[in-house]
Design an enzyme around this catalytic site. Structure first.
Site, PDB file in Angstrom:
ATOM      1  N   HIS A 205       1.186 -28.245  84.094  1.00 42.82           N
ATOM      2  CA  HIS A 205       1.379 -29.672  84.794  1.00 42.82           C
ATOM      3  C   HIS A 205       2.118 -29.609  86.352  1.00 42.82           C
ATOM      4  O   HIS A 205       2.532 -28.839  86.828  1.00 42.82           O
ATOM      5  CB  HIS A 205       1.901 -30.752  84.120  1.00 42.82           C
ATOM      6  CG  HIS A 205       3.462 -30.734  83.936  1.00 42.82           C
ATOM      7  ND1 HIS A 205       4.172 -29.891  83.429  1.00 42.82           N
ATOM      8  CD2 HIS A 205       4.302 -31.640  84.929  1.00 42.82           C
ATOM      9  CE1 HIS A 205       5.505 -29.917  83.874  1.00 42.82           C
ATOM     10  NE2 HIS A 205       5.626 -31.095  84.632  1.00 42.82           N
TER      11      HIS A 205
ATOM     12  N   HIS B 151       4.279 -31.838  88.742  1.00 43.65           N
ATOM     13  CA  HIS B 151       5.030 -32.890  88.642  1.00 43.65           C
ATOM     14  C   HIS B 151       5.250 -33.158  90.093  1.00 43.65           C
ATOM     15  O   HIS B 151       5.329 -32.847  91.129  1.00 43.65           O
ATOM     16  CB  HIS B 151       6.482 -32.306  88.509  1.00 43.65           C
ATOM     17  CG  HIS B 151       7.615 -33.657  88.452  1.00 43.65           C
ATOM     18  ND1 HIS B 151       7.926 -34.424  87.610  1.00 43.65           N
ATOM     19  CD2 HIS B 151       8.489 -33.968  89.689  1.00 43.65           C
ATOM     20  CE1 HIS B 151       8.559 -35.305  88.126  1.00 43.65           C
ATOM     21  NE2 HIS B 151       9.086 -35.015  89.298  1.00 43.65           N
TER      22      HIS B 151
END
Length: 208
Positions: A150, A152
């Site tokens: 992912h 951030h």
């Protein structure tokens, strides 16, 4: 023979009396006081907040975690190697490795705000590079304190990185609604450079 009083025409009015009559006429002819509207006086609507720049979508994916006081950014989850793009024009001030972030990048924008990108598996820019909105700067990974691939994304509201900002309204003010698709909408076009030129900053070097 009894004399009768003579009848004479009245003389002119004294100046003081004439002035009082004129003042009374002005009062009678003047319009009445304005009646206030129940809604109160009209005020001009506040202009919309001016954003510092037109933003680009940082990465495709879904929001796996939102901003809160316990979580200082938003997480955009997707597959390993998903391209990550600079939100806006600016200068790369950090490009390196940090135990919590893994590979991470910090960009200072001309309006004084900062965007940070963490957990990458590959970085494509170095410190002092000038980047453009929509430029590919990294590839999504899961390094540092992460349970899956992912991005951030963290935002600071000032150049001193001391004022936290929720990335979702920050992007919305600049024309990007999250989640988003890079290259869609009226924002800046995607720029693949420098990745297509073969320039890649090592995924393990801490050169920032």
């Amino acid at each position: 023979m009894i004399p009768t009083p003579s009848r004479s025409r009245p003389g002119p009015l004294p100046g003081r009396v004439l002035g009082l009559l004129l003042a009374l006429a002005v009062l009678l002819l003047a319009p009445g006081p304005a009646v206030a509207s129940p809604a109160g006086p009209e005020t001009a609507s506040a202009p919309p907040r001016a954003a510092g720049f037109a933003a680009a979508c940082p990465a495709a994916g879904y929001i796996s975690q939102y901003y809160s006081w316990e979580h200082n950014g938003i997480d955009v989850a997707n597959d390993y190697g998903t391209p990550i793009h600079a939100v806006g024009d600016g200068e790369v001030t950090i490009s390196g490795y940090e135990p919590g972030y893994g590979q991470w990048i910090r960009i200072l924008h001309p309006d004084g705000t900062i965007t940070e990108y963490g957990h990458m598996y590959q970085r494509d820019v170095r410190v002092s590079d000038r980047v453009r909105a929509g430029q590919q700067i990294a590839l999504m990974g899961s390094e540092g304190q992460s349970s899956g691939p992912h991005l951030h994304l963290r935002v600071w509201g000032n150049a001193g990185a001391s004022v936290r900002v929720d990335p979702i309204p920050y992007l919305a003010e600049r024309g990007v609604d999250m989640p988003c698709t890079p290259g869609s909408g009226p924002g800046p076009a995607l720029l693949v450079y420098p990745a297509e030129s073969g320039r890649v900053v090592s995924a393990r070097s801490a050169d920032g």
